[in-house]
Scaffold this motif. Structure first.
Motif, PDB file in Angstrom:
ATOM      1  N   ASP A   1       0.860  -1.189   0.000  1.00  0.00           N
ATOM      2  CA  ASP A   1       0.000   0.000   0.000  1.00  0.00           C
ATOM      3  C   ASP A   1       0.896   1.238   0.000  1.00  0.00           C
ATOM      4  O   ASP A   1       2.127   1.124  -0.008  1.00  0.00           O
ATOM      5  N   ASP A   2       0.279   2.405   0.015  1.00  0.00           N
ATOM      6  CA  ASP A   2       1.062   3.633  -0.133  1.00  0.00           C
ATOM      7  C   ASP A   2       2.124   3.761   0.953  1.00  0.00           C
ATOM      8  O   ASP A   2       3.166   4.373   0.755  1.00  0.00           O
ATOM      9  N   ASN A   3       1.830   3.191   2.101  1.00  0.00           N
ATOM     10  CA  ASN A   3       2.755   3.277   3.228  1.00  0.00           C
ATOM     11  C   ASN A   3       3.981   2.395   3.083  1.00  0.00           C
ATOM     12  O   ASN A   3       5.104   2.877   3.020  1.00  0.00           O
ATOM     13  N   ASN A   4       3.726   1.068   3.035  1.00  0.00           N
ATOM     14  CA  ASN A   4       4.870   0.144   3.025  1.00  0.00           C
ATOM     15  C   ASN A   4       5.635   0.173   1.706  1.00  0.00           C
ATOM     16  O   ASN A   4       6.813  -0.159   1.663  1.00  0.00           O
ATOM     17  N   ARG A   5       4.956   0.590   0.634  1.00  0.00           N
ATOM     18  CA  ARG A   5       5.616   0.709  -0.662  1.00  0.00           C
ATOM     19  C   ARG A   5       6.820   1.661  -0.586  1.00  0.00           C
ATOM     20  O   ARG A   5       7.854   1.427  -1.182  1.00  0.00           O
ATOM     21  N   GLN A   6       6.653   2.718   0.212  1.00  0.00           N
ATOM     22  CA  GLN A   6       7.715   3.729   0.340  1.00  0.00           C
ATOM     23  C   GLN A   6       8.991   3.172   0.913  1.00  0.00           C
ATOM     24  O   GLN A   6      10.066   3.719   0.729  1.00  0.00           O
TER      25      GLN A   6
ATOM     26  N   LEU B   1      14.030  -0.360  -1.154  1.00  0.00           N
ATOM     27  CA  LEU B   1      14.870  -1.449  -0.640  1.00  0.00           C
ATOM     28  C   LEU B   1      15.213  -2.411  -1.778  1.00  0.00           C
ATOM     29  O   LEU B   1      16.376  -2.750  -1.998  1.00  0.00           O
ATOM     30  N   LEU B   2      14.195  -2.837  -2.515  1.00  0.00           N
ATOM     31  CA  LEU B   2      14.424  -3.734  -3.653  1.00  0.00           C
ATOM     32  C   LEU B   2      15.310  -3.050  -4.695  1.00  0.00           C
ATOM     33  O   LEU B   2      16.220  -3.659  -5.244  1.00  0.00           O
ATOM     34  N   GLU B   3      15.006  -1.784  -4.949  1.00  0.00           N
ATOM     35  CA  GLU B   3      15.746  -1.028  -5.961  1.00  0.00           C
ATOM     36  C   GLU B   3      17.238  -0.971  -5.610  1.00  0.00           C
ATOM     37  O   GLU B   3      18.103  -1.080  -6.478  1.00  0.00           O
ATOM     38  N   GLN B   4      17.517  -0.808  -4.342  1.00  0.00           N
ATOM     39  CA  GLN B   4      18.911  -0.754  -3.894  1.00  0.00           C
ATOM     40  C   GLN B   4      19.660  -2.024  -4.297  1.00  0.00           C
ATOM     41  O   GLN B   4      20.776  -1.969  -4.804  1.00  0.00           O
ATOM     42  N   TYR B   5      19.025  -3.189  -4.080  1.00  0.00           N
ATOM     43  CA  TYR B   5      19.685  -4.445  -4.426  1.00  0.00           C
ATOM     44  C   TYR B   5      19.744  -4.644  -5.932  1.00  0.00           C
ATOM     45  O   TYR B   5      20.709  -5.206  -6.456  1.00  0.00           O
TER      46      TYR B   5
END
Ligand SMILES: Nc1nc2c(ncn2[C@@H]2O[C@H](COP(=O)(O)OP(=O)(O)OP(=O)(O)O)[C@@H](O)[C@H]2O)c(=O)[nH]1
Ligand SMILES: [Mg+2]
Ligand SMILES: [Zn+2]
Length: 341
Positions: free
Chosen positions: A168-173, A178-182
Protein backbone atom coordinates in the motif's frame (compact mmCIF):
# COMPACT_ATOMS: atom_id res chain seq x y z
CA UNK A 1 19.68 -27.89 49.40
CA UNK A 2 16.75 -29.15 47.37
CA UNK A 3 18.15 -27.40 44.36
CA UNK A 4 21.48 -29.18 44.49
CA UNK A 5 19.81 -32.56 44.79
CA UNK A 6 17.64 -31.95 41.76
CA UNK A 7 20.54 -30.79 39.64
CA UNK A 8 22.60 -33.82 40.60
CA UNK A 9 19.74 -36.03 39.60
CA UNK A 10 19.40 -34.07 36.39
CA UNK A 11 23.06 -34.58 35.65
CA UNK A 12 22.61 -38.28 36.20
CA UNK A 13 19.60 -38.33 33.88
CA UNK A 14 21.43 -36.46 31.15
CA UNK A 15 24.36 -38.80 31.45
CA UNK A 16 22.08 -41.80 31.26
CA UNK A 17 20.27 -40.44 28.21
CA UNK A 18 23.58 -39.84 26.47
CA UNK A 19 24.80 -43.34 27.27
CA UNK A 20 21.58 -44.84 25.98
CA UNK A 21 21.81 -42.77 22.84
CA UNK A 22 25.39 -43.87 22.20
CA UNK A 23 24.41 -47.49 22.79
CA UNK A 24 21.53 -47.18 20.33
CA UNK A 25 23.80 -45.60 17.73
CA UNK A 26 26.29 -48.42 18.15
CA UNK A 27 23.58 -51.01 17.81
CA UNK A 28 22.21 -49.30 14.72
CA UNK A 29 25.65 -49.10 13.12
CA UNK A 30 26.28 -52.76 13.93
CA UNK A 31 22.95 -53.67 12.34
CA UNK A 32 23.76 -51.70 9.20
CA UNK A 33 27.19 -53.33 8.93
CA UNK A 34 25.62 -56.75 9.48
CA UNK A 35 23.15 -56.13 6.67
CA UNK A 36 25.92 -54.91 4.39
CA UNK A 37 28.07 -57.94 5.09
CA UNK A 38 25.23 -60.44 5.07
CA UNK A 39 24.31 -59.51 1.52
CA UNK A 40 20.68 -58.92 2.44
CA UNK A 41 20.72 -55.51 0.78
CA UNK A 42 19.92 -54.86 -2.86
CA UNK A 43 22.50 -53.62 -5.36
CA UNK A 44 24.04 -50.17 -5.11
CA UNK A 45 22.03 -47.48 -6.87
CA UNK A 46 21.98 -43.71 -7.12
CA UNK A 47 19.55 -41.64 -5.14
CA UNK A 48 18.64 -38.07 -4.28
CA UNK A 49 18.05 -36.87 -0.73
CA UNK A 50 14.63 -35.30 -0.56
CA UNK A 51 14.40 -34.70 3.17
CA UNK A 52 16.34 -35.25 6.35
CA UNK A 53 14.89 -36.49 9.66
CA UNK A 54 17.43 -36.72 12.45
CA UNK A 55 19.20 -40.04 11.88
CA UNK A 56 17.27 -40.88 8.73
CA UNK A 57 16.73 -39.50 5.25
CA UNK A 58 14.11 -39.88 2.54
CA UNK A 59 15.89 -40.97 -0.62
CA UNK A 60 14.36 -40.83 -4.08
CA UNK A 61 15.41 -43.69 -6.33
CA UNK A 62 17.07 -42.28 -9.44
CA UNK A 63 17.31 -45.59 -11.25
CA UNK A 64 15.75 -49.03 -11.42
CA UNK A 65 12.13 -50.12 -11.64
CA UNK A 66 11.11 -48.04 -8.66
CA UNK A 67 12.64 -44.89 -10.06
CA UNK A 68 10.96 -41.81 -8.62
CA UNK A 69 9.75 -43.59 -5.46
CA UNK A 70 10.80 -42.54 -1.97
CA UNK A 71 12.47 -44.74 0.62
CA UNK A 72 13.21 -43.87 4.23
CA UNK A 73 16.86 -44.84 4.75
CA UNK A 74 19.40 -45.19 7.50
CA UNK A 75 22.84 -43.83 6.92
CA UNK A 76 26.11 -45.60 7.24
CA UNK A 77 28.35 -43.84 9.76
CA UNK A 78 31.13 -41.46 8.69
CA UNK A 79 29.26 -40.17 5.65
CA UNK A 80 29.41 -36.61 6.95
CA UNK A 81 26.31 -34.46 7.09
CA UNK A 82 23.91 -35.37 4.33
CA UNK A 83 21.33 -32.83 3.33
CA UNK A 84 18.43 -32.20 0.95
CA UNK A 85 19.74 -32.09 -2.61
CA UNK A 86 22.65 -34.46 -1.97
CA UNK A 87 23.26 -37.27 -4.44
CA UNK A 88 24.04 -40.58 -2.77
CA UNK A 89 24.62 -44.25 -3.37
CA UNK A 90 22.19 -46.43 -1.44
CA UNK A 91 20.96 -50.01 -1.15
CA UNK A 92 17.48 -51.26 -0.53
CA UNK A 93 16.66 -53.64 2.33
CA UNK A 94 13.43 -55.51 2.95
CA UNK A 95 11.68 -52.66 4.70
CA UNK A 96 14.00 -49.67 4.34
CA UNK A 97 17.39 -48.82 2.88
CA UNK A 98 20.93 -47.81 3.73
CA UNK A 99 22.86 -44.90 2.30
CA UNK A 100 26.38 -46.20 1.76
CA UNK A 101 28.15 -43.26 0.08
CA UNK A 102 27.72 -39.56 -0.57
CA UNK A 103 28.63 -38.10 -3.96
CA UNK A 104 30.43 -34.77 -4.28
CA UNK A 105 28.39 -31.56 -4.11
CA UNK A 106 28.81 -28.83 -6.69
CA UNK A 107 27.49 -26.27 -4.21
CA UNK A 108 26.18 -26.01 -0.68
CA UNK A 109 24.56 -23.38 1.51
CA UNK A 110 25.90 -23.53 5.08
CA UNK A 111 24.45 -21.99 8.19
CA UNK A 112 25.26 -22.18 11.90
CA UNK A 113 22.46 -23.77 13.90
CA UNK A 114 21.36 -22.71 17.39
CA UNK A 115 23.92 -25.01 19.01
CA UNK A 116 26.92 -23.33 17.42
CA UNK A 117 27.47 -26.00 14.78
CA UNK A 118 27.85 -25.29 11.08
CA UNK A 119 25.24 -27.24 9.10
CA UNK A 120 24.40 -27.51 5.42
CA UNK A 121 20.91 -26.21 4.52
CA UNK A 122 20.81 -27.69 1.03
CA UNK A 123 23.23 -29.01 -1.58
CA UNK A 124 23.68 -28.82 -5.35
CA UNK A 125 21.70 -25.60 -5.73
CA UNK A 126 21.82 -22.96 -8.46
CA UNK A 127 19.74 -20.20 -6.86
CA UNK A 128 19.29 -19.10 -3.28
CA UNK A 129 15.94 -17.35 -3.36
CA UNK A 130 15.88 -14.95 -0.42
CA UNK A 131 12.19 -14.48 0.25
CA UNK A 132 11.04 -11.32 2.01
CA UNK A 133 7.47 -10.14 2.36
CA UNK A 134 5.37 -7.09 3.04
CA UNK A 135 4.85 -8.76 6.42
CA UNK A 136 6.54 -10.01 8.58
CA UNK A 137 8.81 -6.96 8.62
CA UNK A 138 11.71 -7.34 6.17
CA UNK A 139 15.06 -6.75 7.88
CA UNK A 140 17.70 -5.46 5.45
CA UNK A 141 20.47 -6.83 7.66
CA UNK A 142 19.11 -10.37 7.27
CA UNK A 143 19.09 -9.93 3.49
CA UNK A 144 22.71 -8.76 3.65
CA UNK A 145 23.67 -11.78 5.74
CA UNK A 146 22.15 -14.11 3.17
CA UNK A 147 24.00 -12.25 0.42
CA UNK A 148 27.28 -12.78 2.27
CA UNK A 149 26.53 -16.50 2.57
CA UNK A 150 25.49 -16.70 -1.08
CA UNK A 151 28.67 -14.97 -2.21
CA UNK A 152 30.82 -17.28 -0.08
CA UNK A 153 29.10 -20.35 -1.49
CA UNK A 154 29.31 -19.16 -5.08
CA UNK A 155 25.55 -19.60 -5.52
CA UNK A 156 23.56 -16.85 -7.23
CA UNK A 157 21.12 -15.14 -4.88
CA UNK A 158 17.71 -13.89 -6.02
CA UNK A 159 15.72 -11.46 -3.91
CA UNK A 160 11.98 -12.08 -3.97
CA UNK A 161 9.39 -9.79 -2.41
CA UNK A 162 6.30 -11.91 -1.73
CA UNK A 163 2.81 -10.80 -0.64
CA UNK A 164 2.90 -7.95 -3.16
CA UNK A 165 -0.91 -7.89 -2.85
CA UNK A 166 -0.38 -6.26 0.57
CA UNK A 167 1.62 -3.35 -0.80
CA UNK A 168 0.00 0.00 0.00
CA UNK A 169 1.06 3.63 -0.13
CA UNK A 170 2.76 3.28 3.23
CA UNK A 171 4.87 0.14 3.02
CA UNK A 172 5.62 0.71 -0.66
CA UNK A 173 7.72 3.73 0.34
CA UNK A 174 10.06 1.50 2.26
CA UNK A 175 10.04 -1.71 0.28
CA UNK A 176 10.37 -0.47 -3.28
CA UNK A 177 13.56 1.53 -2.59
CA UNK A 178 14.87 -1.45 -0.64
CA UNK A 179 14.42 -3.73 -3.65
CA UNK A 180 15.75 -1.03 -5.96
CA UNK A 181 18.91 -0.75 -3.89
CA UNK A 182 19.68 -4.45 -4.43
CA UNK A 183 18.73 -4.26 -8.09
CA UNK A 184 21.24 -1.47 -8.56
CA UNK A 185 23.90 -3.60 -6.94
CA UNK A 186 23.29 -6.13 -9.70
CA UNK A 187 21.11 -8.65 -7.89
CA UNK A 188 18.07 -10.17 -9.51
CA UNK A 189 14.93 -8.98 -7.76
CA UNK A 190 11.34 -10.11 -8.27
CA UNK A 191 7.93 -9.43 -6.79
CA UNK A 192 5.19 -12.01 -6.42
CA UNK A 193 1.98 -12.79 -4.66
CA UNK A 194 0.59 -16.23 -4.05
CA UNK A 195 -2.72 -14.52 -3.22
CA UNK A 196 -3.16 -12.58 -6.49
CA UNK A 197 -0.77 -14.88 -8.45
CA UNK A 198 1.02 -11.79 -9.79
CA UNK A 199 4.66 -12.43 -10.68
CA UNK A 200 4.42 -16.21 -10.43
CA UNK A 201 4.92 -16.81 -14.17
CA UNK A 202 8.08 -14.74 -14.18
CA UNK A 203 9.33 -16.56 -11.10
CA UNK A 204 8.56 -19.93 -12.62
CA UNK A 205 10.36 -19.01 -15.84
CA UNK A 206 13.47 -18.14 -13.86
CA UNK A 207 13.43 -21.26 -11.71
CA UNK A 208 12.56 -23.86 -14.35
CA UNK A 209 15.49 -26.15 -15.15
CA UNK A 210 17.39 -24.95 -12.09
CA UNK A 211 17.63 -26.13 -8.52
CA UNK A 212 16.54 -23.41 -6.09
CA UNK A 213 16.17 -23.15 -2.36
CA UNK A 214 13.66 -20.79 -0.76
CA UNK A 215 15.11 -19.23 2.39
CA UNK A 216 14.09 -16.43 4.74
CA UNK A 217 12.18 -15.59 7.88
CA UNK A 218 9.27 -17.68 9.05
CA UNK A 219 5.95 -16.57 7.59
CA UNK A 220 7.16 -14.84 4.43
CA UNK A 221 5.39 -17.47 2.33
CA UNK A 222 8.11 -19.88 1.19
CA UNK A 223 5.89 -22.93 1.43
CA UNK A 224 2.94 -21.02 -0.08
CA UNK A 225 5.16 -20.16 -3.05
CA UNK A 226 6.08 -23.81 -3.56
CA UNK A 227 2.40 -24.75 -3.37
CA UNK A 228 1.54 -22.07 -5.95
CA UNK A 229 4.35 -22.98 -8.33
CA UNK A 230 3.77 -26.70 -7.96
CA UNK A 231 0.09 -27.36 -7.36
CA UNK A 232 -0.31 -30.67 -5.59
CA UNK A 233 2.73 -30.33 -3.38
CA UNK A 234 0.31 -29.69 -0.50
CA UNK A 235 2.80 -28.33 2.00
CA UNK A 236 1.46 -27.12 5.31
CA UNK A 237 1.44 -23.34 5.67
CA UNK A 238 0.71 -21.29 8.79
CA UNK A 239 -0.86 -17.92 9.46
CA UNK A 240 1.20 -15.22 11.16
CA UNK A 241 0.77 -14.70 14.88
CA UNK A 242 -2.04 -12.19 15.44
CA UNK A 243 -0.04 -10.32 18.05
CA UNK A 244 3.51 -10.16 16.76
CA UNK A 245 2.73 -10.51 13.02
CA UNK A 246 5.59 -13.00 12.83
CA UNK A 247 5.61 -16.50 11.40
CA UNK A 248 5.09 -19.60 13.54
CA UNK A 249 7.86 -21.83 12.14
CA UNK A 250 5.46 -24.10 10.33
CA UNK A 251 8.02 -25.88 8.13
CA UNK A 252 10.46 -27.88 10.25
CA UNK A 253 12.60 -29.67 7.69
CA UNK A 254 13.86 -28.87 4.20
CA UNK A 255 12.18 -30.76 1.38
CA UNK A 256 12.81 -31.01 -2.35
CA UNK A 257 10.09 -30.88 -5.02
CA UNK A 258 10.41 -31.44 -8.77
CA UNK A 259 9.09 -29.21 -11.53
CA UNK A 260 7.36 -31.57 -13.96
CA UNK A 261 9.45 -30.29 -16.88
CA UNK A 262 12.81 -30.03 -15.11
CA UNK A 263 14.29 -28.24 -12.16
CA UNK A 264 13.73 -28.56 -8.42
CA UNK A 265 12.52 -26.38 -5.59
CA UNK A 266 13.65 -26.82 -2.01
CA UNK A 267 11.42 -25.46 0.73
CA UNK A 268 13.31 -24.74 3.94
CA UNK A 269 12.34 -23.85 7.52
CA UNK A 270 12.12 -20.15 8.36
CA UNK A 271 14.87 -18.67 10.47
CA UNK A 272 15.09 -16.01 13.18
CA UNK A 273 18.63 -14.93 12.54
CA UNK A 274 21.59 -15.84 10.39
CA UNK A 275 24.84 -15.98 12.35
CA UNK A 276 28.06 -15.48 10.39
CA UNK A 277 30.70 -16.26 13.02
CA UNK A 278 32.08 -18.97 10.75
CA UNK A 279 33.10 -16.41 8.12
CA UNK A 280 36.32 -14.45 7.87
CA UNK A 281 36.18 -10.64 7.70
CA UNK A 282 37.40 -11.03 4.14
CA UNK A 283 34.39 -13.17 3.26
CA UNK A 284 32.02 -10.66 4.83
CA UNK A 285 33.55 -7.89 2.78
CA UNK A 286 33.24 -10.03 -0.37
CA UNK A 287 29.54 -10.22 0.35
CA UNK A 288 29.23 -6.43 0.08
CA UNK A 289 30.02 -5.85 -3.58
CA UNK A 290 30.10 -2.07 -3.50
CA UNK A 291 32.38 -2.05 -0.45
CA UNK A 292 34.70 -4.75 -1.68
CA UNK A 293 35.23 -2.64 -4.82
CA UNK A 294 36.80 -0.04 -2.49
CA UNK A 295 39.19 -2.52 -0.95
CA UNK A 296 42.75 -1.21 -0.91
CA UNK A 297 41.72 2.40 -1.51
CA UNK A 298 41.96 3.60 2.10
CA UNK A 299 44.98 5.66 3.18
CA UNK A 300 45.99 3.11 5.82
CA UNK A 301 46.45 -0.49 4.85
CA UNK A 302 45.00 -1.73 8.13
CA UNK A 303 42.05 0.71 8.02
CA UNK A 304 39.08 -0.51 10.08
CA UNK A 305 36.79 1.91 8.22
CA UNK A 306 35.56 3.34 11.51
CA UNK A 307 36.98 6.87 11.80
CA UNK A 308 40.34 6.81 10.05
CA UNK A 309 41.25 9.79 7.85
CA UNK A 310 41.41 8.98 4.15
CA UNK A 311 39.06 6.01 4.53
CA UNK A 312 37.59 5.17 1.11
CA UNK A 313 34.51 3.59 2.70
CA UNK A 314 33.73 6.66 4.83
CA UNK A 315 34.35 8.96 1.88
CA UNK A 316 31.99 6.95 -0.30
CA UNK A 317 29.44 7.06 2.50
CA UNK A 318 29.73 10.81 2.77
CA UNK A 319 29.41 11.37 -0.98
CA UNK A 320 26.39 9.06 -1.12
CA UNK A 321 28.14 6.58 -3.41
CA UNK A 322 27.27 3.77 -0.98
CA UNK A 323 24.12 3.50 1.10
CA UNK A 324 24.32 4.07 4.81
CA UNK A 325 22.02 1.12 5.42
CA UNK A 326 24.46 -1.21 3.68
CA UNK A 327 27.50 0.28 5.38
CA UNK A 328 25.92 -0.05 8.82
CA UNK A 329 24.83 -3.55 8.01
CA UNK A 330 28.45 -4.40 7.18
CA UNK A 331 29.67 -2.91 10.45
CA UNK A 332 26.92 -4.60 12.40
CA UNK A 333 27.95 -7.99 11.01
CA UNK A 334 31.63 -7.43 11.84
CA UNK A 335 30.78 -6.31 15.37
CA UNK A 336 28.49 -9.27 15.96
CA UNK A 337 31.30 -11.59 14.83
CA UNK A 338 33.72 -9.98 17.28
CA UNK A 339 31.16 -10.30 20.07
CA UNK A 340 30.64 -13.99 19.48
CA UNK A 341 34.37 -14.74 19.48
N1 LIG B 1 -1.53 -11.80 1.63
C1 LIG B 1 -0.70 -12.79 1.31
N2 LIG B 1 -0.48 -13.77 2.20
C2 LIG B 1 0.37 -14.77 1.84
C3 LIG B 1 1.01 -14.80 0.58
N3 LIG B 1 1.79 -15.89 0.54
C4 LIG B 1 1.66 -16.51 1.73
N4 LIG B 1 0.81 -15.84 2.52
C5 LIG B 1 0.39 -16.21 3.89
O1 LIG B 1 1.50 -16.08 4.75
C6 LIG B 1 1.42 -17.04 5.82
C7 LIG B 1 2.71 -17.77 5.95
O2 LIG B 1 2.90 -18.57 4.81
P1 LIG B 1 3.87 -19.85 4.78
O3 LIG B 1 3.91 -20.31 3.36
O4 LIG B 1 3.51 -20.83 5.82
O5 LIG B 1 5.26 -19.16 5.18
P2 LIG B 1 6.71 -19.85 5.30
O6 LIG B 1 7.68 -18.86 4.82
O7 LIG B 1 6.70 -21.17 4.64
O8 LIG B 1 6.86 -20.00 6.87
P3 LIG B 1 7.74 -21.09 7.72
O9 LIG B 1 7.44 -22.44 7.20
O10 LIG B 1 7.27 -20.89 9.12
O11 LIG B 1 9.16 -20.67 7.52
C8 LIG B 1 0.21 -17.91 5.48
O12 LIG B 1 -0.88 -17.46 6.23
C9 LIG B 1 -0.01 -17.67 4.01
O13 LIG B 1 -1.36 -17.83 3.61
C10 LIG B 1 0.72 -13.74 -0.35
O14 LIG B 1 1.21 -13.67 -1.46
N5 LIG B 1 -0.14 -12.76 0.08
MG1 LIG C 1 7.10 -23.06 5.36
ZN1 LIG D 1 38.79 2.47 5.40
Amino acid sequence: MGKRKVSRRQAWRINKIQEERAARAEKRDALIEEQLEGGVLGPEQQGLIISHFGRQVDVEALEGEQRGSLQRCHMRTHLGQLVTGDRVVWRRSADSGVVVAALDRHSELLRPNNHGELKPVAANIDYIVIVIAVEPYAHANLIDRYLVAAEASGIEPVLLLNKADLLDDNNRQRLEPLLEQYRQLGYRTLQASTASRDGLDELKALLTDHVSVFVGQSGVGKSSLVNSLLPGSDIKTGALSEQSRKGRHTTTTARLFHFPDGGDLIDSPGIREFALWHMTEEQVLNGFRELSALRGHCRFRDCRHEQEPGCAFLNALESGAISSQRFHSYQQILHSMQDSR
